[in-house]
Design a protein around this motif. Sequence first.
Motif, PDB file in Angstrom:
ATOM      1  N   THR A  60      92.328 -18.490 -13.621  1.00  0.00           N
ATOM      2  CA  THR A  60      92.190 -17.295 -12.368  1.00  0.00           C
ATOM      3  C   THR A  60      91.453 -16.951 -11.524  1.00  0.00           C
ATOM      4  OG1 THR A  60      93.880 -17.069 -14.174  1.00  0.00           O
ATOM      5  CG2 THR A  60      93.933 -14.567 -12.771  1.00  0.00           C
ATOM      6  N   ILE A 228      96.333 -19.516  -8.046  1.00  0.00           N
ATOM      7  CA  ILE A 228      95.810 -18.188  -8.792  1.00  0.00           C
ATOM      8  C   ILE A 228      96.956 -17.852  -9.158  1.00  0.00           C
ATOM      9  CG2 ILE A 228      94.664 -15.686  -7.947  1.00  0.00           C
ATOM     10  CD1 ILE A 228      93.879 -17.255  -5.554  1.00  0.00           C
ATOM     11  N   SER A 231      97.775 -19.964 -12.520  1.00  0.00           N
ATOM     12  CA  SER A 231      97.322 -19.787 -13.741  1.00  0.00           C
ATOM     13  C   SER A 231      97.613 -18.010 -14.136  1.00  0.00           C
ATOM     14  CB  SER A 231      95.642 -20.323 -13.701  1.00  0.00           C
ATOM     15  OG  SER A 231      95.267 -19.201 -12.254  1.00  0.00           O
ATOM     16  N   ALA A 232      97.216 -17.471 -13.378  1.00  0.00           N
ATOM     17  CA  ALA A 232      97.333 -15.982 -13.788  1.00  0.00           C
ATOM     18  C   ALA A 232      99.024 -15.893 -14.807  1.00  0.00           C
ATOM     19  CB  ALA A 232      97.953 -15.002 -12.709  1.00  0.00           C
ATOM     20  N   THR A 235      98.003 -17.369 -17.548  1.00  0.00           N
ATOM     21  CA  THR A 235      97.862 -16.334 -19.031  1.00  0.00           C
ATOM     22  C   THR A 235      98.121 -15.478 -19.701  1.00  0.00           C
ATOM     23  OG1 THR A 235      95.730 -16.056 -17.003  1.00  0.00           O
ATOM     24  CG2 THR A 235      95.816 -15.216 -18.147  1.00  0.00           C
TER      25      THR A 235
ATOM     26  N   LEU B  55      94.331 -10.138 -18.236  1.00  0.00           N
ATOM     27  CA  LEU B  55      94.671 -10.359 -16.386  1.00  0.00           C
ATOM     28  C   LEU B  55      93.942  -9.872 -15.413  1.00  0.00           C
ATOM     29  CD1 LEU B  55      95.572 -12.968 -14.731  1.00  0.00           C
ATOM     30  CD2 LEU B  55      97.589 -10.858 -14.296  1.00  0.00           C
TER      31      LEU B  55
END
Lengths: 301, 93
Positions: A60, A228, A231-232, A235, B55
């Motif tokens: 990310t 972005i 993968s965010a 995550t 995040l």
Amino acid sequence: MYFPIADVTISPILLMGVGFLVGILGGFFGVGGGFLAGPMMFWTGVPMNFVIGTDLAHMTGKSIVATHRHRALGHVDMKLGMYMVLGTIVGVEIGARFIEALEDTGAIDITIGITYIVILTGISLFTAWESIQAIQMVRTDQIDVQEAVGFKGLTKRIRAINIPPMVSFPVSGIESISIWMVLGVGLFTGLLAGSLGVGGGFIRMPMLIYVLGIPTHVAVGTDLFEIIFSSAFGTITHAIKGNVDILMALVMHTGAAIGAQIGATATRFFAGPKIRLAFSVLPLIGAVLVAIRLLGSGMVH
Amino acid sequence: MKKLEPRILFRNLAVELIIYGGLILAYNFFVLRWMGDWLLSIFNSNLTVYALYALGLIVIQGVFLDFVTTVLMKYIKLDQFGIRRILDVFSNR
């Protein structure tokens, strides 16, 4: 350095080195690089249950750096990227449900493994063939190297489909294309990514070039923009399951950030066909790694 | 575009990596090393909150390192291969 969440001690220099290498690949080819980062992280001593989630977290941050760099070079079509994200999210969800259904049959690993090998080998061979054709076209026909694509048939058919609403993507040089084709490509790549359990950069980059007709440099930048978001999302889902060591990801990302900058900057010095020819090796490496894993697990004799 | 000699190109890259490496080692030592216990306590108490922190941290670091690497590359001229030589940049200062 001690990482209390994963409860391991790993050299931060090693982690930064892995991040740096994968960052260069990501910045240059527009892929997340999980196929290489995963085995390398495991090799440095990252516990297996933390490998995927931690890799997604560092991806990310790396994609933010690489996308910003590509955007400065005019290589990111954000409008196209947002449409693709929509299609991809739906595709990933369908792919994940398909996998759940397949789990009941008990042959999931071998089925996914072989499908993965076939698709990646196919992408690799096709991209290599096409880019060599394009390089020859530039030499013999003296055409502009950025416009040289050895396979345009599918792009022409896709653009000829006239199902409204039609949209334009000026950054990608597309005057008019059916929105359903763009969403469809996003859905298809998401479906494959969700089914195969990979980020999808391998599949999305060639699809953007050969199906939608996006210039190679813009395909690389736009793919990173999409990574972005994907993968965010990954995550968050992995972190909730306790599979992300964010401290490790932050250390890896310090190496990946500079690697991504270098990789993204290097695309300026290579024409599209050469980037595609170099890219063609990556899916093959991914296929070989999966084949080794299948053989090692004794599922294939 | 005028091309830079590979020797100069690699020297530029080496200089940037040395400067960046120094900054990052300091960052690892003074910032990341001390975050372990704090992150572990969040990890053990609430995974959803931990996921949001995770995040947020990687995005903030992404933006921060993007700024640092962009400034470095601009200063070192690595993104303008062939325009100025790194040694000229340093010798003029």
